[in-house]
Structures are given as structure tokens and as C-alpha cells.
Design an enzyme around this catalytic site. Structure first.
Site, short mmCIF file in Angstrom:
data_model
loop_
_atom_site.label_atom_id
_atom_site.label_comp_id
_atom_site.label_asym_id
_atom_site.label_seq_id
_atom_site.Cartn_x
_atom_site.Cartn_y
_atom_site.Cartn_z
N ASP A 111 0.87 -1.18 0.00
CA ASP A 111 0.00 0.00 0.00
C ASP A 111 0.91 1.23 0.00
OD1 ASP A 111 -1.67 2.12 0.72
OD2 ASP A 111 -2.91 0.88 2.04
N HIS A 112 0.84 1.97 -1.10
CA HIS A 112 1.78 3.09 -1.24
C HIS A 112 1.46 4.25 -0.30
CE1 HIS A 112 5.11 5.04 -2.94
NE2 HIS A 112 4.91 4.81 -4.22
#
Ligand code: CAO
Length: 527
Positions: free
Chosen positions: A499-500
């Protein structure tokens, strides 16, 4: 001439003087049997009253705020029979006095009743599952605050159609916990409709199918009645994104219709971890989904998605849309580990335990997560909840679809213990017998397609986790460390999705390198 028919409030259990909170039809509307007519809301449940038969609305006898009880006339129809069969209009029966018809009961949404001053009380037990028939007063869920344990009983009888909470969720007075199909509608509940909102909690079997634990907030608790939820499903509208214009922010039919057309006010920008705002993508309205009559091109047959697929599909879709995924690929040299695994399996032969690569990966994952704690975390608004426990989920392929059992405290278990537990959980998953607590609480997931094939893929993160490791089939690859000499190494392809919002590319690359180094030499886990 058509037959006038009074539509009455059906049996709604012990409820009396229940306020009308929504009227879905207007005079002149043509409705089909089962279309919702009005919605009622007591402090314990929201109930839609559906049409008992088709017809045209001739008069409406109630308005929002009116209080009704069983038997109250809510509107008048020109009946379907008369309207659809004008030839019979002359028959005496048609001119008979108006015949009162009680609408069949419909869907009731069960709310947490008045629980005093308690707020954010955790659900500690869910006593029912989708498809169960309950009587009024049967316990549905148990809540436990630091001061008291409370059971929430069914406000009326029916068949559980959707469950919108799971163990660990926090609820307040008014939180919707489940939907019951009541009266004649309960017959149809045998094949319960599943909404994205029902998502995680709807069925134990699927609770972890794609996401180890949804924060039910935006979706499940969207303030909308069953009919509006049904309409949202039909129009593929995510209620979590719709801003309600009804009383107290309630989402009404027109909100969903307007949203589907792309004209609705979007909900405010979501907090991290919630559904995104806006109707469309990047301000661009999406084209409607193509409708094709496939039978025009050749023979077809229709197969319903399994219940698990419907639920996991909704979760996967949400996770895919909401989480900015990036996948980093790498590979691990597992030549020595594979030799060790084969050796250990020989030694363990008599015990009947057969160890695969997956338990080693779990141990390596825990050691890597300890070094990179933000991978063992969940987003909570603007903060990150770092977990000091290491419960590893593993994707299991079952005849009904993907499920994710969770092995708790992998850090405290040895390879044989993990192998045995994995085998038991995988069997329960395949038999459809996993319990919710065997699929919840995961902090990281491994999805292994190694027994099947492939080289790389992009696994979808199992929200509210923030990363997932996908592995494919190992293969022999020639490797050179100096460009002069080379050797064949058994190579395991790794695909880490992250998850950036939480993780940066550099951290992900380091995570993979560390994980691969551990698999190359498991002695490193001791450091
Ligand atoms: N490379 C090469 N061979 C591998 C391997 C790998 N990475 N991983 C497993 N294998 C081998 C095993 O050693 C075993 O071989 P033998 O029968 O010769 O001993 C064989 O493949 C089958 O392994 P397995 O699948 O039974 O065991 P596992 O522990 O690797 O996996 C489980 C267990 C439950 C995870 C697996 O059966 C499964 O369901 N995998 C699918 C997961 C999935 O669907 N992921 C996709 C999710 S996204 O949609």
C-alpha cells in the site's frame, strides 16, 4: 375500470406506531410485486414494506413522520389483474369493494438498541449466520464493554440475510448489525443477497476471503434502508461513496439514482482506509457497464457466483479500488532450503508430516516483518497501527473460491506445528467449515501459487493489512555472481504488493531482499 386495493402494513412483530422514514413511490407510479413501497424505522430496526402485488399507485395514505402499526392502510393501488387484463374489466368481481391486502413483510435492518452511555462497544460474539432463522428475542450478537456484557436480541423473527458486523467490530446505539428477511420474504432468503456492504462480516466462510477484517464504517454502516441497498447493488453504486440527503444524513433512493447518473454530491474525501469519494474516476464519469446479449453470438449458460465469490469479489474490488497498490517482484535462491526441506521430510516420514515451502516462508515473513514493522500494520485515519503480534494468513484455493485462513502467532510456532495447523485450516476451508475467528486477525498474507505454476502476479492486498506476498513456482535458473562462473539455482519468484500510502518503494525492495536472503539461508532468522 381497475380494482382498487388497499395496501396495509403487514405483521411487523411487536412493533407499534413505527415512524415512516421514507416513501419510495408517488401517485401514478407502476410498481411490481416486491418493489419497496415505504420504509419504517423503530429504534431497533428498519423495515421496508414491499408491494404484495403489481399495480399502479392510486393514492398514498402516509407521509414521512407518520406512525403506523400492523394493519394501517399505507396506500391504494389499482391492481395488476385489472390493469393487465382489460377484457375482464366487465366482470362483476372487478367492481367488488376494495379488497385490503397486507403487504408481505420485507427486509428488516436490525440496529443496536439503546445501550445507555456505552460507546464503541466491541462485538464479542455473533450467534447467527446468514441463512439462520431466528425468532423474536433470540440473541443475535453479544457486546462487551469494560463494564458489562450485553446481548442484542432479534426485534422480530425472520431469516438472517446479511450480517454487517463481525467479532471485534465496535458498535454504538443505532449501528446496523444485520438484515432479516421477514414474513413471506424470508422464503426468498434461502439464497441471500450479498452486498458489498455485507462484505466481510456477511458469512464466516467468506469473512476473510479477501480481506481479513473490514472496518465496517463506510460501507456496512452506510445509513440506508434495505431497498436503497438493493437499488445500490442493482446500479453498482457503492453506498460508502454516496452522500445522504435524507433526515440525519440517511441515503435515500434519489441519492443513489443521482449518484449512478454521476450527478450526485460526493461524500467528503475519505480517510485513509475508507472508500474513495466521487462518482467516477479522476472526475470522469464512468461509462455504463456494457450490456451484451451473448446468446446472439452463440450458446451460453448462466452460472451464479458462489456466495463466497460474491463476498470476496466485493472485498477484492474495494481493496483494488481503494488501496494504491504497487507490486515489487524479486526472487529468492531456495536451493539449500529445498534440499533441507527434502531431508527433513525424509526424517519426518514416519510421523506422517509433510512439510511444504509455505511454512518456511511464513517464518521468513515474520522475521522480515519484525525488521520492517510498518508492513505488519494497518492504517487508522492518519495514523498507523503497528501490531506486536504476527498472525499470517494464507490464501487457500477452495472449490467455492478463495479463502484466507490465519495462523496465529507464527513467531511462536515451529515448522511442524505450522504445517499441521495449515493442513487443518486448508481442509476446513475446502470443506467450507472455517469459523470467523480462524480467518480474522491476520497481519500479513502469503498467497502461494507455487503448487500450480506461474512466474509473477500482482496479489491484491487483504485490507486492512498493508502488504501481501505472492509466490509462484520455483524453477532452476542459471546464476552468476561474478559474470565468469555460474551455477544452477532453484529460484522462487516473489511478488510483494504494498500500500503506497504506508510503504515506499525503497522499503518494499528492502523487504523483498531481506525475505529472499532469509529463504536463501534460514540461519539468518536467528539474527
Ligand atoms: N515451487 C515449486 N513447488 C511448490 C511450491 C513452489 N513455490 N509451492 C508448493 N510446491 C509444491 C509442493 O511442494 C507440493 O509438491 P509435492 O506434492 O511434490 O510435495 C505441491 O506443489 C503442492 O503443494 P500444496 O499446494 O499442496 O502445498 P502448499 O503448502 O504449497 O500450499 C495451499 C497450500 C493451501 C496454500 C495451497 O494448496 C493453495 O490453495 N494454493 C492456492 C492459493 C491461491 O489460490 N492463491 C491465489 C490467491 S489470489 O487469487
Amino acid at each position: 375500470m381497475s380494482q382498487a386495493i388497499d395496501i396495509k402494513v403487514p405483521d411487523i412483530g411487536d412493533f407499534k406506531d413505527v415512524p415512516v422514514i421514507e416513501v419510495f413511490v408517488k401517485v401514478g407510479d407502476t410498481v411490481k410485486a416486491e418493489d419497496p413501497l415505504i420504509s419504517l424505522e423503530s429504534d431497533k430496526a428498519t423495515m421496508d414494506v414491499p408491494a404484495p402485488l403489481g399495480g399502479v399507485v392510486k393514492a398514498i395514505g402516509v407521509k414521512i413522520g407518520d406512525k403506523v402499526s400492523e394493519g394501517s392502510v399505507i396506500l391504494q393501488f389499482e391492481g395488476e389483474g385489472a390493469a393487465a387484463a382489460p377484457a375482464e374489466a366487465a366482470k362483476p368481481s372487478v367492481s367488488a369493494p376494495p379488497s385490503p391486502v397486507s403487504a408481505p413483510a420485507g427486509l428488516a435492518e436490525v440496529r443496536i438498541p439503546d445501550i445507555g452511555d456505552f460507546k464503541d462497544v466491541p462485538v464479542i460474539e455473533v450467534f447467527v449466520k446468514v441463512g439462520d432463522t431466528v425468532k423474536a428475542e433470540d440473541p443475535l450478537v453479544s457486546l462487551e464493554s469494560d463494564k458489562a456484557t450485553m446481548e442484542v436480541p432479534a426485534p422480530l423473527g425472520g431469516v438472517v440475510q446479511e450480517i454487517r458486523v463481525k467479532v471485534g467490530d465496535k458498535v454504538n446505539e443505532g449501528s446496523i448489525i444485520m438484515a432479516l428477511a421477514t414474513g413471506s420474504a424470508s422464503a426468498a432468503a434461502a439464497a441471500p443477497a450479498v452486498s458489498a456492504a455485507a462484505g466481510q462480516a456477511a458469512a464466516p466462510a467468506a469473512a476473510a476471503a479477501a480481506s481479513g477484517g473490514i472496518d465496517e464504517a463506510a460501507l456496512a454502516l452506510a445509513y440506508a434502508g434495505p431497498a436503497v441497498r438493493k437499488l445500490a447493488r442493482e446500479l453498482s453504486v457503492d453506498l460508502g461513496k454516496v452522500k445522504g440527503t435524507g433526515a440525519h444524513g440517511r441515503i435515500v433512493r434519489t441519492d443513489v439514482e443521482a449518484f449512478a447518473k454521476g450527478g450526485a454530491a460526493a461524500a467528503p474525501a475519505p480517510k485513509a482506509g475508507a472508500a474513495p469519494a466521487g462518482g467516477g474516476v479522476g472526475g470522469v464519469d464512468l461509462l455504463p457497464w456494457p450490456k451484451v446479449d451473448f446468446a446472439k453470438f452463440g450458446p451460453v449458460e448462466r452460472k451464479e457466483l458462489s456466495r463466497i465469490k460474491k463476498i470476496s469479489g466485493a472485498n477484492l474490488h474495494r481493496n483494488w479500488v481503494v488501496i494504491p497498490h504497487v507490486t515489487t517482484h524479486d526472487e529468492a535462491d531456495i536451493t539449500d532450503l529445498e534440499a533441507f526441506r527434502v531431508q527433513m521430510n525424509k526424517e519426518l516420514e514416519k510421523s506422517g508430516v509433510k512439510v511444504s515451502m509455505l511454512p518456511f516462508m511464513m517464518k521468513a515473513a515474520v522475521a522480515t516483518l519484525k525488521k520492517f514493522p510498518e508492513f505488519n500494520a494497518s492504517l487508522d485515519g492518519d495514523g498507523l497501527v503497528l501490531k506486536n503480534y504476527w498472525h499470517i494468513g494464507f490464501a487457500a484455493d477452495t472449490p467455492n473460491g478463495l479463502m484466507v485462513p490465519v495462523i496465529r502467532d507464527v513467531d511462536k510456532k515451529n515448522i511442524v506445528e505450522i504445517t499441521k495447523e495449515m493442513g487443518e485450516l486448508a481442509k476446513l476451508a475446502r470443506d467450507g467449515k472455517l469459523k470467523p475467528d480462524q480467518m480474522s486477525g491476520g497481519t500479513f498474507t502469503i498467497s502461494s501459487l507455487g503448487g500450480i505454476g506461474g512466474i509473477y502476479f500482482t496479489p491484491i492486498i487483504n485490507a486492512p493489512e498493508v502488504s501481501i506476498m505472492g509466490v509462484c513456482k520455483s524453477y532452476w535458473k542459471q546464476h552468476s555472481s561474478d559474470g565468469k562462473t555460474s551455477s544452477w539455482r532453484l529460484t522462487l519468484p516473489l511478488s510483494l504488493s504494498w500500500d503506497h500510502r504506508v510503504i515506499d518503494g525503497a522499503a518494499a525492495a528492502r523487504f523483498n531482499v531481506h525475505f529472499a536472503n532469509l529463504l536463501a539461508d534460514m540461519r539468518r532468522t536467528m539474527f
